[in-house]
Scaffold this motif. Structure first.
Motif, PDB file in Angstrom:
ATOM      1  N   GLN A  33      46.523 -42.426 -60.455  1.00 39.69           N
ATOM      2  CA  GLN A  33      45.254 -41.718 -60.678  1.00 39.69           C
ATOM      3  C   GLN A  33      44.183 -42.588 -61.329  1.00 39.69           C
ATOM      4  N   ALA A  34      44.482 -43.879 -61.538  1.00 39.75           N
ATOM      5  CA  ALA A  34      43.569 -44.734 -62.303  1.00 39.75           C
ATOM      6  C   ALA A  34      42.202 -44.802 -61.636  1.00 39.75           C
ATOM      7  N   THR A  41      39.779 -47.301 -62.473  1.00 35.32           N
ATOM      8  CA  THR A  41      39.288 -48.681 -62.334  1.00 35.32           C
ATOM      9  C   THR A  41      40.479 -49.605 -62.099  1.00 35.32           C
ATOM     10  N   GLN A  42      40.191 -50.772 -61.538  1.00 36.01           N
ATOM     11  CA  GLN A  42      41.251 -51.751 -61.288  1.00 36.01           C
ATOM     12  C   GLN A  42      41.867 -52.215 -62.616  1.00 36.01           C
ATOM     13  N   GLU A  43      41.011 -52.352 -63.624  1.00 35.95           N
ATOM     14  CA  GLU A  43      41.464 -52.796 -64.934  1.00 35.95           C
ATOM     15  C   GLU A  43      42.486 -51.814 -65.527  1.00 35.95           C
ATOM     16  N   GLU A  44      42.152 -50.541 -65.430  1.00 29.78           N
ATOM     17  CA  GLU A  44      43.052 -49.505 -65.949  1.00 29.78           C
ATOM     18  C   GLU A  44      44.374 -49.523 -65.171  1.00 29.78           C
ATOM     19  N   ARG A  45      44.245 -49.651 -63.847  1.00 28.55           N
ATOM     20  CA  ARG A  45      45.433 -49.669 -62.997  1.00 28.55           C
ATOM     21  C   ARG A  45      46.350 -50.835 -63.357  1.00 28.55           C
ATOM     22  N   ASP A  46      45.753 -52.009 -63.556  1.00 29.54           N
ATOM     23  CA  ASP A  46      46.543 -53.189 -63.905  1.00 29.54           C
ATOM     24  C   ASP A  46      47.282 -52.999 -65.231  1.00 29.54           C
ATOM     25  N   ALA A  47      46.585 -52.437 -66.223  1.00 25.83           N
ATOM     26  CA  ALA A  47      47.220 -52.238 -67.531  1.00 25.83           C
ATOM     27  C   ALA A  47      48.359 -51.230 -67.425  1.00 25.83           C
TER      28      ALA A  47
END
Lengths: 452, 452
Positions: A156-157, A159-165
């Motif tokens: 459900q992320a 942004t890509q940054e959130e998804r990566d974390a």
């Protein structure tokens, strides 16, 4: 031993604190002696800790690695199981103080303390909520829920940054538990979940295995360490050695090379703690009572026959004890439990006591991923699938109770064939931190003490 | 249906709220249609609720009755699973608002709401901490921990009065769940635990099954009701009918005859709630949005084709819906899920819609104790062991996923042979009340919203 102990008019009372490998084995070995054994544990179950990582990654169910203590002693009439928390010892009066619903005073003639160890954050206890450890079943449930929850949130992320974390999993500590956990998370991401998610490619998940030491599995011979590292990298695990955690919060971990250098941030929403050992607080308590000391990890220093100075009727065994040259593994606790039972037997039967405890290294093993392992058995070094099958055989042989064994084998076979995991629950309760649970339990206790 | 729904330029979007029997079956039945399905659930797993009592009494592990929703739809590419809590519906804009880490707006062309029901304390929500219900896996873990913990405390009781209260188990509600739960507790006490305790005779435990109705299993034919009651009494269950709970606290329950008369106190430290049904709050929300109403249990009134008035694109199915003549059982939700998929198919393919939903009663069953059951299958009434084997066959047939079935059968066989239970864990976390967990989860959410 005092007069009481040898008084033939009533049976000798042995109290064992802790239902882990050491305590259970000591109690079992006392089966044919004319003694009354009381086994006290805060839990109602034994825990086959070496397989805890399989619960944390959804392979086995909690019950499969944690038989009820009462079941283990169902057929042994001289053992009474008591569920309660030990609060203190009175070595002079030979009494253990424990509490469950009531305060209990349990008298003993011989005391065996086998209360084990927990993980240590090396003084950074504020890391605990963001880097749960792996010592109890509640821990394993928590780790499982956290891992699976991260994949759900990644789906459900925004942004890509959130998804990566969310798709970065850092395991701190490259001992057997850390190695096995990292390997299983990698398999979860690369094989089990890959066809089940739609918005993310779970194979892109990053699994980092971190240790301040220069190699994985420090106690293993170099050849096996190298092999294990190679197998881990093949599974896609980032093995980062010579790197220590300097800060952990809910968004990631700060890492610094042990040799010095710049601190680096790894953004990660899941950090798991498989490092550090801290003996049960009962070790310090016993040290203070008996005038001996503990080491840096809070482990008790005992005499060569595993007794306390001045108190030959008190034994301490297993992970809560500092024993140079003896590793903190199940096998050591088991051998100590058996040894102590022999000493008690010799005393009761007035035979000469067996000589100083000596540890026999029967081998060490660790699995890596699905069907690979490294093992050192009686000096022989093994790797790959052969090592895995030996690992599986030995663990099954030690799994207590025939039903558990049969089921665990069926489950492993099924997991390998189906490439799936059956125990994939995220429970709201297990998303709570250890601290939240502890506070609420304390609050409940206070309430019930007030109203009773 | 609006223009959007039939616009061939993009696929029709179906959103299903709830991964229970109704939601899962609807999603499965949409497999071959050109639709994109989003299945939203607050949990990551389906739950085979009819076997929940087996988790609550230590027979099966949670994972054995709760496959991950993603696993169920692994091979069905047109289904996306989304874990989150539905907060509200916007029927005008055709949007579902859900939340996990973020607020999410999920657009639909067709909406199926299958959010189920929970237990109801009939306005006495303050009973909840002292009489946990049986609707979720967390509930079942809680009930299991409470039952086993009572036996542990009884072993340590200091007065006969305390011991008796600890060994009294009151189950409120004599529907299938209550009957099965009471039977399993009786077996736990009389057979499984009897050789494992030392200070108490577990066979002396008292299991009370309470219901305001004049018989057990009200929806069953009289002959089967009588048989079930007889079997329960043979297991040693005190069946108390025509008796209602008027107060529950941590020391026991006050009971009054439904026909009037004196209130009687049953001192009991374990009261379990298997009565009352309350539809998901989403039912009321939908009613308000669409101008229809709910019944006393909060269940939504729907049209004959299970749609909402004014909103033919919104279906509501399963236990959250009031359907005269249709019982609140898995079979009904399954049939409704299939029916709704057929309606959607007809609309998309522009066939005539299937006639009004009609429930086919395929039979009802309940187990009593170890190997007995009562069953009504296509009008034929069965009792005893034969009914049990039919019960087992049907439940195994419906257990989703081959691995689960195989394991569940192995586990049942082993449980029957060994007369033991494998999943006997008392976990500190699961001793927390539902309310304590909810408060802590809310606190965590608040914290993470502040810091994000």
């Amino acid at each position: 031993m005092g007069d009481k102990a040898l008084n033939p008019s009533r049976r000798h009372r042995v109290v064992i604190v802790g239902g882990g490998f050491g305590g259970v084995r000591a109690a079992k070995a006392l089966k044919r002696l004319p003694v009354d054994v009381t086994l006290i544990d805060r839990n109602n179950h034994h825990l086959f800790q070496p397989l805890l990582y399989q619960v944390a990654t959804g392979v086995l169910s909690p019950g499969q690695i944690a038989p009820a203590l009462r079941t283990l002693f169902r057929g042994q009439d001289n053992v009474r199981v008591l569920m309660g928390e030990v609060e203190r010892f009175d070595l002079e009066r030979r009494v253990v103080h424990a509490v469950a619903q009531h305060e209990m005073e349990i008298e003993y003639d011989t005391l065996i303390v086998a209360a084990g160890a927990t993980h240590s954050y090396f003084g950074n206890d504020d890391w605990a909520p963001d880097a749960p450890g792996m010592k109890t079943l509640d821990d394993a449930n928590r780790v499982r829920s956290r891992i699976l929850w991260a994949f759900e949130l990644a789906e459900q992320a925004q942004t890509q940054e959130e998804r990566d974390a969310l798709l970065t999993f850092v395991v701190v500590g490259a001992g057997p538990t850390g190695v096995e956990l990292a390997g299983q998370i990698a398999i979860l991401a690369r094989r089990v979940l890959k066809k089940e998610h739609r918005a993310i490619d779970t194979r892109a998940a990053r699994v980092v295995l971190l240790d301040a030491a220069p190699s994985v599995l420090p106690p293993f011979p170099e050849k096996l360490r190298d092999h294990a590292e190679h197998d881990l990298r093949k599974l896609g695990v980032d093995v980062e050695l010579g790197a220590m955690a300097v800060d952990i919060d809910e968004d990631g971990i700060d890492v610094r090379p042990t040799e010095g250098g710049e601190t680096r941030r790894i953004p990660a929403r899941t950090v798991l703690w498989a490092a550090g050992v801290q003996a049960s607080p009962l070790a310090t308590m016993l040290a203070e009572e008996s005038g001996t000391t503990t080491d840096r990890a809070g482990r008790l220093l005992v005499r060569h026959d595993l007794t306390l100075p001045v108190h030959p009727e008190v034994f301490a065994i297993g992970d809560m004890v500092s024993r140079p040259g003896v590793p903190g593994v199940a096998q050591a606790a088991i051998q100590e439990g058996k040894y102590v039972a022999k000493v008690i037997s010799a005393r009761i039967n007035q035979y000469p006591e067996p000589p100083t405890f000596a540890y026999k290294d029967k081998g060490t093993m660790a699995t890596i991923g699905r069907t690979r392992a490294v093992a050192k058995v009686r000096g022989v070094k093994l790797t790959g699938q052969l090592a895995y099958y030996i690992w599986a055989f030995v663990h099954v042989a030690y799994l207590v109770g025939w039903g558990n064994r049969f089921e665990a084998v069926a489950r492993w076979m099924w997991t390998i064939v189906a490439r799936n995991r059956r125990e994939r629950l995220i429970s709201p309760t297990s998303l709570l931190t250890e601290q939240q649970v502890a506070e609420e339990i304390e609050a409940s206790r206070e309430r019930s003490r007030v109203t009773v």
